[in-house]
Scaffold this motif. Structure first.
Motif, short mmCIF file in Angstrom:
data_model
loop_
_atom_site.label_atom_id
_atom_site.label_comp_id
_atom_site.label_asym_id
_atom_site.label_seq_id
_atom_site.Cartn_x
_atom_site.Cartn_y
_atom_site.Cartn_z
N CYS A 28 0.83 -1.21 0.00
CA CYS A 28 0.00 0.00 0.00
C CYS A 28 0.86 1.26 0.00
O CYS A 28 0.54 2.24 -0.68
N VAL A 31 2.23 1.71 -3.57
CA VAL A 31 1.23 2.23 -4.50
C VAL A 31 1.00 3.72 -4.27
O VAL A 31 0.92 4.50 -5.22
N LEU A 71 2.66 -7.24 -6.44
CA LEU A 71 1.50 -6.54 -5.92
C LEU A 71 0.25 -7.42 -5.91
O LEU A 71 -0.69 -7.18 -5.15
N LEU A 79 -5.14 -1.76 -1.72
CA LEU A 79 -4.32 -1.01 -2.67
C LEU A 79 -5.12 0.11 -3.31
O LEU A 79 -4.63 1.23 -3.48
#
Length: 403
Positions: A28, A31, A71, A79
């Motif tokens: 997270c 991202v 991911l 995310l």
């Protein structure tokens, strides 16, 4: 009426679940930082802000890319919520409520959120919760979570994992109790009410300052990233956690007592960021009394004035009350008896003695009374549709100095 409330519990994960949660928090963070870098690059090239929908398509491309295929191991909804957090940060910046979004660092506010309640199973009877790609996790069931589950946030603090469960439920419209009161915030006295009630400061940081300094010195002598250094860092983190927990506990108890006994609470609209600015200055124009100002800044930040005001705001709303902020100008320099304004009336930090009529009282009590009167005057003007009145004892063109 509907009430949104969060219930926080300490998790008891297995070793594998802890490793997974660290990976999810890192994904997270990655991202968020990559999306922020993309936004900055796009802006420098003359482009406009990239909306959430277009950014979500970029997230899909990153998950399908060979370079960032890892991911896919993280749940997609947390995310996507990282992109929502970035969008909210930009919105706060555009509306001048916050600074420009900054990149996140590892180890600082590591967390991730599951926004979809359909993917979550909450078993309070057995003290466990099911989260996607983590399975069932045990937690310390310290109290009952009331209402319908809305979302779940998992966070790391002081080396321990916590789960915050937000719920929504219907409650009866509260009947407010008590009267109006003004509050003067301070350092020697944390909060002084206009009725004479005084709440002493807890000074959580000051109590642990010596132990924290010793632990930080010990950490600085260790080889960076060695096993001993990590142990010393964990000790520092535990101290910071203890300081924060003690402060929050005190603020919750104080704000709860005030919100349950008053229907209207007037507080000073203090700009804590400006009050706690450094006085160091620059090389060309060095500041004066830097050491004394730094000590004052620590004392101000140790009180938690903004958090106290935030807690008062929502707790008063829960109990049917209202919080009103008034300008703090001259609240401790105005005589509540004759209305005379003079800095000479505040002869000492503690005592107020009016140079006009001779009225004497504790300076904090005088400030709280003036806050109460300024709050009533503001409400009266707002009800009548008039212009918002100035602070107690001020006139047009007067200097806007804090009381």
């Amino acid at each position: 009426m509907q009430r949104l409330q969060a219930f926080k519990y300490e998790l008891m994960p297995t070793g594998e679940q802890q490793r997974q949660m660290r990976r999810f928090a890192g994904a997270c963070r990655f991202v968020f930082n990559r999306a922020l870098a993309l936004q900055q690059t796009h802006r420098e090239a003359g482009g406009k802000y990239i909306g959430y929908v277009a950014m979500a398509k970029q997230l899909t491309a990153w998950r399908n890319s060979a370079e960032t295929a890892w991911l896919k191991n993280a749940p997609v909804h947390p995310l996507q919520h990282s992109l929502k957090d970035l969008e909210k940060a930009y919105k706060n910046f555009f509306e001048q409520r916050a600074d420009f979004p900054r990149f996140k660092r590892k180890g600082q506010s590591d967390s991730f959120r599951y926004p979809d309640p359909k993917q979550i199973k909450f078993d309070q009877a057995n003290g466990r919760i099911f989260l996607p790609k983590l399975g069932w996790l045990r937690y310390r069931n310290s109290r009952e979570a009331l209402g319908e589950l809305r979302n779940v946030t998992v966070s790391l603090s002081g080396g321990r994992w916590f789960v915050s469960i937000q719920t929504r439920r219907e409650v009866e419209v509260p009947v407010p109790q008590g009267g109006a009161v003004g509050i003067d915030m301070g350092i020697v006295r944390f909060a002084t009410l206009s009725d004479g009630t005084v709440y002493a400061p807890i000074n959580s940081f000051k109590r642990h300052e010596a132990a924290l300094r010793k632990a930080q010195q010990a950490m600085s002598r260790k080889q960076r990233y060695s096993s001993n250094w990590k142990q010393a860092k964990a000790r520092v983190q535990r101290l910071h956690t203890r300081i924060g927990n003690a402060r929050r506990d005190y603020l919750h108890k104080t704000s709860t007592a005030i919100s349950q006994n008053h229907v209207l609470v007037f507080v000073e609209d203090l700009q804590v960021r400006n009050m706690s600015k450094s006085a160091a200055g620059t090389t060309e124009a060095p500041g004066k009394q830097v050491r004394a100002k730094s000590g004052l800044n620590r004392a101000i930040l140790d009180q938690g004035w903004f958090e106290f005001r935030r807690q008062l705001d929502y707790k008063l709303a829960w109990n049917g009350g209202h919080l009103v902020a008034v300008p703090p100008r001259n609240t401790s320099r105005t005589c509540p008896c004759c209305g005379h304004v003079s800095a000479e009336s505040r002869r000492t930090q503690e005592r107020f003695a009016c140079v006009e009529c001779g009225f004497e009282e504790n300076a904090d009590v005088v400030g709280a009374i003036n806050v109460l009167r300024a709050g009533h005057a503001r409400l009266a003007c707002e009800v009548s549709g008039a212009v918002r009145p100035p602070a107690a004892g001020t006139h047009r063109g007067e200097s806007a100095l804090a009381g």
